[in-house]
Design a protein around this motif. Structure first.
Motif, mmCIF file in Angstrom:
data_model
loop_
_atom_site.group_PDB
_atom_site.id
_atom_site.type_symbol
_atom_site.label_atom_id
_atom_site.label_comp_id
_atom_site.label_asym_id
_atom_site.label_seq_id
_atom_site.Cartn_x
_atom_site.Cartn_y
_atom_site.Cartn_z
ATOM 1 N N MET A 92 0.823 -1.218 0.000
ATOM 2 C CA MET A 92 0.000 0.000 0.000
ATOM 3 C C MET A 92 0.852 1.260 0.000
ATOM 4 N N GLY A 93 1.966 1.237 0.737
ATOM 5 C CA GLY A 93 2.838 2.412 0.791
ATOM 6 C C GLY A 93 3.580 2.666 -0.507
ATOM 7 N N PRO A 94 4.436 1.706 -0.938
ATOM 8 C CA PRO A 94 5.181 1.918 -2.182
ATOM 9 C C PRO A 94 4.298 2.048 -3.421
ATOM 10 N N LEU A 95 3.113 1.451 -3.419
ATOM 11 C CA LEU A 95 2.220 1.574 -4.567
ATOM 12 C C LEU A 95 1.764 3.014 -4.784
ATOM 13 N N ASP A 96 1.955 3.868 -3.776
ATOM 14 C CA ASP A 96 1.552 5.264 -3.931
ATOM 15 C C ASP A 96 2.395 5.982 -4.978
ATOM 16 N N ILE A 97 3.519 5.366 -5.393
ATOM 17 C CA ILE A 97 4.318 5.934 -6.481
ATOM 18 C C ILE A 97 3.470 6.067 -7.747
ATOM 19 N N ALA A 98 2.439 5.229 -7.872
ATOM 20 C CA ALA A 98 1.547 5.301 -9.030
ATOM 21 C C ALA A 98 0.892 6.670 -9.145
ATOM 22 N N VAL A 99 0.737 7.373 -8.012
ATOM 23 C CA VAL A 99 0.107 8.694 -8.021
ATOM 24 C C VAL A 99 0.945 9.684 -8.835
ATOM 25 N N ASN A 100 2.273 9.517 -8.818
ATOM 26 C CA ASN A 100 3.137 10.437 -9.564
ATOM 27 C C ASN A 100 2.776 10.468 -11.041
ATOM 28 N N VAL A 101 2.403 9.308 -11.584
ATOM 29 C CA VAL A 101 2.025 9.230 -12.992
ATOM 30 C C VAL A 101 0.729 9.993 -13.237
ATOM 31 N N ALA A 102 -0.117 10.058 -12.210
ATOM 32 C CA ALA A 102 -1.433 10.697 -12.361
ATOM 33 C C ALA A 102 -1.410 12.197 -12.071
ATOM 34 N N LEU A 103 -0.271 12.757 -11.687
ATOM 35 C CA LEU A 103 -0.217 14.167 -11.298
ATOM 36 C C LEU A 103 -0.729 15.117 -12.389
ATOM 37 N N PRO A 104 -0.337 14.939 -13.651
ATOM 38 C CA PRO A 104 -0.867 15.854 -14.679
ATOM 39 C C PRO A 104 -2.392 15.808 -14.787
ATOM 40 N N ALA A 105 -2.965 14.595 -14.705
ATOM 41 C CA ALA A 105 -4.420 14.468 -14.806
ATOM 42 C C ALA A 105 -5.110 15.088 -13.591
ATOM 43 N N ILE A 106 -4.536 14.929 -12.406
ATOM 44 C CA ILE A 106 -5.108 15.520 -11.197
ATOM 45 C C ILE A 106 -5.036 17.036 -11.272
ATOM 46 N N THR A 107 -3.903 17.554 -11.752
ATOM 47 C CA THR A 107 -3.744 19.002 -11.912
ATOM 48 C C THR A 107 -4.821 19.568 -12.834
ATOM 49 N N SER A 108 -5.072 18.886 -13.938
ATOM 50 C CA SER A 108 -6.079 19.337 -14.900
ATOM 51 C C SER A 108 -7.487 19.242 -14.322
ATOM 52 N N HIS A 109 -7.770 18.146 -13.612
ATOM 53 C CA HIS A 109 -9.119 17.927 -13.075
ATOM 54 C C HIS A 109 -9.529 19.023 -12.091
ATOM 55 N N PHE A 110 -8.620 19.401 -11.196
ATOM 56 C CA PHE A 110 -8.943 20.402 -10.180
ATOM 57 C C PHE A 110 -8.581 21.823 -10.611
ATOM 58 N N GLY A 111 -8.028 21.972 -11.822
ATOM 59 C CA GLY A 111 -7.683 23.297 -12.320
ATOM 60 C C GLY A 111 -6.615 23.978 -11.490
ATOM 61 N N LEU A 112 -5.547 23.248 -11.170
ATOM 62 C CA LEU A 112 -4.523 23.753 -10.259
ATOM 63 C C LEU A 112 -3.346 24.341 -11.015
ATOM 64 N N PRO A 113 -2.691 25.353 -10.443
ATOM 65 C CA PRO A 113 -1.376 25.746 -10.965
ATOM 66 C C PRO A 113 -0.373 24.644 -10.650
ATOM 67 N N LEU A 114 0.682 24.562 -11.438
ATOM 68 C CA LEU A 114 1.616 23.448 -11.333
ATOM 69 C C LEU A 114 2.205 23.317 -9.929
ATOM 70 N N GLY A 115 2.560 24.426 -9.302
ATOM 71 C CA GLY A 115 3.194 24.358 -7.992
ATOM 72 C C GLY A 115 2.271 23.848 -6.894
ATOM 73 N N GLU A 116 0.959 24.041 -7.060
ATOM 74 C CA GLU A 116 0.007 23.673 -6.015
ATOM 75 C C GLU A 116 -0.123 22.165 -5.841
ATOM 76 N N VAL A 117 0.080 21.404 -6.919
ATOM 77 C CA VAL A 117 -0.141 19.967 -6.858
ATOM 78 C C VAL A 117 0.878 19.275 -5.960
ATOM 79 N N GLN A 118 1.985 19.942 -5.648
ATOM 80 C CA GLN A 118 2.985 19.334 -4.775
ATOM 81 C C GLN A 118 2.419 19.030 -3.392
#
Length: 435
Positions: free
Chosen positions: A1-27
């Motif tokens: 469950m812990g290391p699998l969270d690396i999968a979220v890194n791949v989804a960062l662009p899609a999450i940024t677009s979905h919530f309409g975030l500036p790039l720095g905010e997604v960190q």
């Protein structure tokens, strides 16, 4: 469950677009998660020692499932971050008790094998995470990287009654120490995170000061408390302190591969994103192989020489990676990543075994949590230190040549610094070679 969270890194662009975030905010998606589980790790390990590792592990699985589902369904960015924090609590509870549960299934003679199995499982999940994340985002969009862990947590919860369940310990829980420790770790980790952002220098400095104050109060309190979370006197022994410090530094240096190598593979060597992901995965493949190798070497060579060899090879491998250029053949690069990953796997198992054997059996939760915490502190520190090193090395140069110069400087500084620290630690030879 812990290391699998690396999968979220791949989804960062899609999450940024979905919530309409500036790039720095997604960190903050990563920051709030790491802050929560890193700050609570030792406290959760102690809770496992007192109330039963299985019970705390089960609570962690429930919170992880709820947190992942809440992330996938979050209607707004603030609620998403609250869900990530809840997921972080679940991760801390479950992950902190993982090593203790692993060793509880076997005799002391097979303790290293149990820890090797745990480490190999984590390395395998780290290998699968980015590849699985890419497929899931492509097929079902970003919520899939959270939904896929809900059935995994629930299935594990259903099987968890097979794990041993010792009676609760009647020792008192140090609530004041837990608060001081959590505050100290939160302040320290947040200071490391903010040092990477465009904020006034006074903010990280104030947080470091607060962390130092809380840590001093924690040490003073623990020295007087009958049943402390972690006995401060342990760190008076170089045989205990030095392996912990070298674990932090090795994780700091090794993070260069995750932080900088993807840019080298894509921008310098011209690989596709999937090709770069496969190359990075080789380091985790090496870790999966290094863990069982450690289970064989520790009984023959000893915990400390094996850990020493792991740190040494990690340092030399990183220095070798510093010499890679735009013309480096991919098989050579792949071999270096495999060697570094294998050495890291060797170190993780041997070091965790050192910490586990240094604490009493009734404190196995704290021991496993401490081993995981040094990794977290090293990774978070690495994000700040390595970025600064790369920028310094590339100063005055632009484009690919500038990046490559900074890349090599950062790897040489990381590997060379780790090697220098290892050689310096040899001034206390019993830390590595004494019985």
């Amino acid at each position: 469950m812990g290391p699998l969270d690396i999968a979220v890194n791949v989804a960062l662009p899609a999450i940024t677009s979905h919530f309409g975030l500036p790039l720095g905010e997604v960190q903050w998606l990563v920051i709030c998660y790491v802050l929560v589980y890193g700050s609570l790790m030792l406290v959760c390990g102690k809770l496992g020692d007192l109330f039963g590792h299985r019970l705390v592990f089960q609570l962690g699985l429930i919170l992880s499932a709820v947190g992942c589902a809440a992330c996938a369904m979050a209607p707004s960015w603030p609620l998403f971050l609250w869900a990530r924090a809840g997921q972080g609590i679940g991760t801390a509870l479950a992950l902190a008790c993982g090593p203790a549960l692993s060793t509880s299934l076997y005799s002391e003679q097979n303790r290293t094998k149990a820890l090797a199995g745990f480490a190999a499982g984590q390395a395998l999940a780290s290998t699968i995470g980015p590849l699985l994340g890419g497929v899931l985002v492509q097929l079902w969009d970003w919520p899939a990287v959270y939904w896929m862990r809900v059935p995994l947590a629930l299935a594990t919860l259903a099987l968890s009654p097979l794990l041993p369940s010792p009676k609760p310990d009647n020792r008192p829980f140090d609530a004041i120490g837990a608060l001081l420790l959590a505050f100290s770790m939160t302040s320290l980790l947040l200071a490391l995170v903010l040092s990477q952002r465009a904020v006034p220098a006074s903010q990280p400095l104030a947080l470091v000061t607060a962390a130092a104050w809380a840590l001093a109060r924690f040490v003073r309190h623990e020295s007087r408390f009958e049943e402390p979370i972690l006995r401060p006197s342990l760190f008076a022994d170089a045989r205990f302190t030095i392996p912990n410090l070298l674990s932090v530094l090795a994780n700091l240096a090794s993070f260069a591969i995750l932080l900088l190598t993807p840019y080298y593979l894509i921008n310098v060597l011209g690989l596709s994103a999937s090709g770069a992901g496969l190359m990075i995965a080789l380091a985790f493949v090496g870790g999966t192989a290094g863990a069982p190798l450690a289970a064989r070497l520790v009984p023959r060579l000893g915990q400390r020489p094996t850990a020493f060899a792991g740190v040494l090879v990690v340092a030399v491998s990183l220095m070798a990676l510093a010499w890679t250029t735009a013309g480096t053949p991919l098989p050579v690069l792949a071999l270096l990543l495999l060697i570094e990953g294998s050495a890291y796997g060797l170190l993780v198992v041997a070091y965790t075994d050192i910490v586990t054997s240094s604490l009493a059996r009734r404190d196995r939760g704290v021991a496993g949590a401490l081993a995981l915490l040094t990794r977290t502190v090293g990774v978070v520190s690495g994000a700040a230190v390595l970025s600064a090193l790369q920028a310094r090395g590339a100063a005055g140069q632009a484009g690919i040549d500038g990046f490559l110069t900074g890349y090599r400087f950062a790897f040489m500084a990381a590997g060379g610094g780790l090697l220098a620290a290892l050689l310096f630690s040899c001034l206390w030879p019993r830390a590595w070679f004494g019985r």
